[in-house]
Design a protein around this motif. Structure first.
Motif, PDB file in Angstrom:
ATOM      1  N   ILE A   7      20.242 -97.225  38.359  1.00  0.00           N
ATOM      2  CA  ILE A   7      21.042 -98.270  37.722  1.00  0.00           C
ATOM      3  C   ILE A   7      21.273 -99.424  38.694  1.00  0.00           C
ATOM      4  O   ILE A   7      21.079-100.590  38.338  1.00  0.00           O
ATOM      5  CB  ILE A   7      22.379 -97.704  37.211  1.00  0.00           C
ATOM      6  CG1 ILE A   7      22.134 -96.733  36.049  1.00  0.00           C
ATOM      7  CG2 ILE A   7      23.303 -98.840  36.751  1.00  0.00           C
ATOM      8  CD1 ILE A   7      23.362 -95.962  35.614  1.00  0.00           C
ATOM      9  N   CYS A   8      21.676 -99.118  39.914  1.00  0.00           N
ATOM     10  CA  CYS A   8      21.947-100.163  40.912  1.00  0.00           C
ATOM     11  C   CYS A   8      20.720-101.005  41.192  1.00  0.00           C
ATOM     12  O   CYS A   8      20.813-102.217  41.376  1.00  0.00           O
ATOM     13  CB  CYS A   8      22.459 -99.540  42.202  1.00  0.00           C
ATOM     14  SG  CYS A   8      24.123 -98.871  42.076  1.00  0.00           S
ATOM     15  N   THR A   9      19.577-100.370  41.230  1.00  0.00           N
ATOM     16  CA  THR A   9      18.341-101.069  41.550  1.00  0.00           C
ATOM     17  C   THR A   9      17.841-101.924  40.395  1.00  0.00           C
ATOM     18  O   THR A   9      17.332-103.023  40.598  1.00  0.00           O
ATOM     19  CB  THR A   9      17.237-100.052  41.930  1.00  0.00           C
ATOM     20  OG1 THR A   9      17.704 -99.282  43.027  1.00  0.00           O
ATOM     21  CG2 THR A   9      15.950-100.740  42.304  1.00  0.00           C
ATOM     22  N   GLU A  10      18.024-101.455  39.164  1.00  0.00           N
ATOM     23  CA  GLU A  10      17.356-102.106  38.038  1.00  0.00           C
ATOM     24  C   GLU A  10      18.270-102.829  37.049  1.00  0.00           C
ATOM     25  O   GLU A  10      17.774-103.466  36.133  1.00  0.00           O
ATOM     26  CB  GLU A  10      16.518-101.071  37.292  1.00  0.00           C
ATOM     27  CG  GLU A  10      15.406-100.520  38.163  1.00  0.00           C
ATOM     28  CD  GLU A  10      14.352 -99.800  37.360  1.00  0.00           C
ATOM     29  OE1 GLU A  10      14.178-100.100  36.170  1.00  0.00           O
ATOM     30  OE2 GLU A  10      13.697 -98.931  37.944  1.00  0.00           O
ATOM     31  N   ILE A  11      19.571-102.762  37.202  1.00  0.00           N
ATOM     32  CA  ILE A  11      20.450-103.384  36.211  1.00  0.00           C
ATOM     33  C   ILE A  11      20.318-104.909  36.208  1.00  0.00           C
ATOM     34  O   ILE A  11      20.452-105.539  35.176  1.00  0.00           O
ATOM     35  CB  ILE A  11      21.923-102.938  36.399  1.00  0.00           C
ATOM     36  CG1 ILE A  11      22.765-103.301  35.182  1.00  0.00           C
ATOM     37  CG2 ILE A  11      22.529-103.527  37.654  1.00  0.00           C
ATOM     38  CD1 ILE A  11      22.468-102.538  33.943  1.00  0.00           C
ATOM     39  N   GLY A  12      20.029-105.481  37.356  1.00  0.00           N
ATOM     40  CA  GLY A  12      19.776-106.918  37.431  1.00  0.00           C
ATOM     41  C   GLY A  12      20.933-107.769  36.953  1.00  0.00           C
ATOM     42  O   GLY A  12      22.100-107.451  37.185  1.00  0.00           O
ATOM     43  N   ILE A  13      20.616-108.844  36.242  1.00  0.00           N
ATOM     44  CA  ILE A  13      21.638-109.794  35.819  1.00  0.00           C
ATOM     45  C   ILE A  13      22.554-109.249  34.726  1.00  0.00           C
ATOM     46  O   ILE A  13      23.559-109.862  34.401  1.00  0.00           O
ATOM     47  CB  ILE A  13      21.014-111.132  35.361  1.00  0.00           C
ATOM     48  CG1 ILE A  13      20.114-110.919  34.149  1.00  0.00           C
ATOM     49  CG2 ILE A  13      20.273-111.799  36.501  1.00  0.00           C
ATOM     50  CD1 ILE A  13      19.618-112.202  33.520  1.00  0.00           C
ATOM     51  N   LYS A  14      22.230-108.095  34.200  1.00  0.00           N
ATOM     52  CA  LYS A  14      23.051-107.492  33.142  1.00  0.00           C
ATOM     53  C   LYS A  14      24.225-106.680  33.691  1.00  0.00           C
ATOM     54  O   LYS A  14      24.946-106.057  32.939  1.00  0.00           O
ATOM     55  CB  LYS A  14      22.194-106.588  32.247  1.00  0.00           C
ATOM     56  CG  LYS A  14      21.083-107.317  31.520  1.00  0.00           C
ATOM     57  CD  LYS A  14      21.646-108.242  30.486  1.00  0.00           C
ATOM     58  CE  LYS A  14      20.511-108.859  29.686  1.00  0.00           C
ATOM     59  NZ  LYS A  14      21.012-109.769  28.688  1.00  0.00           N
ATOM     60  N   TRP A  15      24.442-106.682  35.009  1.00  0.00           N
ATOM     61  CA  TRP A  15      25.471-105.820  35.577  1.00  0.00           C
ATOM     62  C   TRP A  15      26.861-106.184  35.079  1.00  0.00           C
ATOM     63  O   TRP A  15      27.699-105.309  34.884  1.00  0.00           O
ATOM     64  CB  TRP A  15      25.397-105.792  37.096  1.00  0.00           C
ATOM     65  CG  TRP A  15      25.841-107.042  37.801  1.00  0.00           C
ATOM     66  CD1 TRP A  15      25.067-108.102  38.142  1.00  0.00           C
ATOM     67  CD2 TRP A  15      27.157-107.335  38.244  1.00  0.00           C
ATOM     68  NE1 TRP A  15      25.815-109.045  38.771  1.00  0.00           N
ATOM     69  CE2 TRP A  15      27.118-108.598  38.851  1.00  0.00           C
ATOM     70  CE3 TRP A  15      28.369-106.661  38.188  1.00  0.00           C
ATOM     71  CZ2 TRP A  15      28.244-109.202  39.398  1.00  0.00           C
ATOM     72  CZ3 TRP A  15      29.492-107.264  38.734  1.00  0.00           C
ATOM     73  CH2 TRP A  15      29.421-108.520  39.335  1.00  0.00           C
ATOM     74  N   LYS A  16      27.125-107.452  34.810  1.00  0.00           N
ATOM     75  CA  LYS A  16      28.444-107.826  34.293  1.00  0.00           C
ATOM     76  C   LYS A  16      28.637-107.306  32.870  1.00  0.00           C
ATOM     77  O   LYS A  16      29.712-106.827  32.516  1.00  0.00           O
ATOM     78  CB  LYS A  16      28.645-109.330  34.356  1.00  0.00           C
ATOM     79  CG  LYS A  16      28.859-109.836  35.756  1.00  0.00           C
ATOM     80  CD  LYS A  16      29.158-111.314  35.754  1.00  0.00           C
ATOM     81  CE  LYS A  16      29.373-111.803  37.173  1.00  0.00           C
ATOM     82  NZ  LYS A  16      29.688-113.229  37.212  1.00  0.00           N
ATOM     83  N   ASP A  17      27.606-107.395  32.039  1.00  0.00           N
ATOM     84  CA  ASP A  17      27.683-106.848  30.680  1.00  0.00           C
ATOM     85  C   ASP A  17      27.897-105.339  30.735  1.00  0.00           C
ATOM     86  O   ASP A  17      28.667-104.785  29.960  1.00  0.00           O
ATOM     87  CB  ASP A  17      26.397-107.149  29.897  1.00  0.00           C
ATOM     88  CG  ASP A  17      26.203-108.629  29.637  1.00  0.00           C
ATOM     89  OD1 ASP A  17      27.212-109.359  29.574  1.00  0.00           O
ATOM     90  OD2 ASP A  17      25.048-109.047  29.502  1.00  0.00           O
ATOM     91  N   PHE A  18      27.208-104.686  31.655  1.00  0.00           N
ATOM     92  CA  PHE A  18      27.339-103.243  31.845  1.00  0.00           C
ATOM     93  C   PHE A  18      28.779-102.893  32.221  1.00  0.00           C
ATOM     94  O   PHE A  18      29.382-101.990  31.646  1.00  0.00           O
ATOM     95  CB  PHE A  18      26.354-102.800  32.938  1.00  0.00           C
ATOM     96  CG  PHE A  18      26.405-101.348  33.275  1.00  0.00           C
ATOM     97  CD1 PHE A  18      25.935-100.392  32.387  1.00  0.00           C
ATOM     98  CD2 PHE A  18      26.908-100.933  34.491  1.00  0.00           C
ATOM     99  CE1 PHE A  18      25.967 -99.044  32.708  1.00  0.00           C
ATOM    100  CE2 PHE A  18      26.945 -99.587  34.823  1.00  0.00           C
ATOM    101  CZ  PHE A  18      26.479 -98.646  33.926  1.00  0.00           C
ATOM    102  N   VAL A  35      31.705-100.555  40.336  1.00  0.00           N
ATOM    103  CA  VAL A  35      31.860-100.143  38.946  1.00  0.00           C
ATOM    104  C   VAL A  35      31.458 -98.682  38.776  1.00  0.00           C
ATOM    105  O   VAL A  35      32.171 -97.886  38.159  1.00  0.00           O
ATOM    106  CB  VAL A  35      31.008-101.039  38.008  1.00  0.00           C
ATOM    107  CG1 VAL A  35      30.980-100.493  36.592  1.00  0.00           C
ATOM    108  CG2 VAL A  35      31.545-102.456  38.015  1.00  0.00           C
ATOM    109  N   LEU A  36      30.335 -98.303  39.341  1.00  0.00           N
ATOM    110  CA  LEU A  36      29.865 -96.929  39.214  1.00  0.00           C
ATOM    111  C   LEU A  36      30.791 -95.946  39.925  1.00  0.00           C
ATOM    112  O   LEU A  36      31.094 -94.875  39.393  1.00  0.00           O
ATOM    113  CB  LEU A  36      28.438 -96.809  39.752  1.00  0.00           C
ATOM    114  CG  LEU A  36      27.383 -97.538  38.929  1.00  0.00           C
ATOM    115  CD1 LEU A  36      26.059 -97.528  39.659  1.00  0.00           C
ATOM    116  CD2 LEU A  36      27.261 -96.926  37.555  1.00  0.00           C
ATOM    117  N   ILE A  37      31.240 -96.302  41.104  1.00  0.00           N
ATOM    118  CA  ILE A  37      32.148 -95.420  41.840  1.00  0.00           C
ATOM    119  C   ILE A  37      33.447 -95.234  41.066  1.00  0.00           C
ATOM    120  O   ILE A  37      33.946 -94.114  40.921  1.00  0.00           O
ATOM    121  CB  ILE A  37      32.409 -95.968  43.252  1.00  0.00           C
ATOM    122  CG1 ILE A  37      31.158 -95.827  44.104  1.00  0.00           C
ATOM    123  CG2 ILE A  37      33.593 -95.258  43.914  1.00  0.00           C
ATOM    124  CD1 ILE A  37      31.246 -96.522  45.435  1.00  0.00           C
TER     125      ILE A  37
END
Length: 72
Positions: A7-18, A35-37
């Motif tokens: 997830i950290c490697t591939e979420i890209g610009i969508k991390w805020k939506d995530f 966020v994940l922690i």
């Protein structure tokens, strides 16, 4: 851990939506790793479920990552 790395490697610009899909306020959205922690800390090892992460990936339009995780 492998799933978090993916997830950290591939979420890209969508991390805020995530992060928003995980119900984080904009003030708490600083970086994906936090966020994940934080999400992981909300559950004990006996009650942990991947459902919130999978749903957040779908809501942030990253079904490709959701599918990769489900295949793992």
């Amino acid at each position: 851990e492998e799933i978090y790395d993916l997830i950290c490697t591939e979420i890209g610009i969508k991390w805020k939506d995530f992060a928003r899909a995980l119900r984080f306020s904009d003030g708490k959205i600083e970086e994906l790793h936090q966020v994940l922690i934080y999400n992981e800390s909300r559950y004990t090892s006996t009650t942990w479920t991947w459902v919130p992460l999978l749903e957040a990936l779908s809501k942030s339009r990253r079904n490709d990552l959701r599918n990769k995780i489900q295949e793992m």
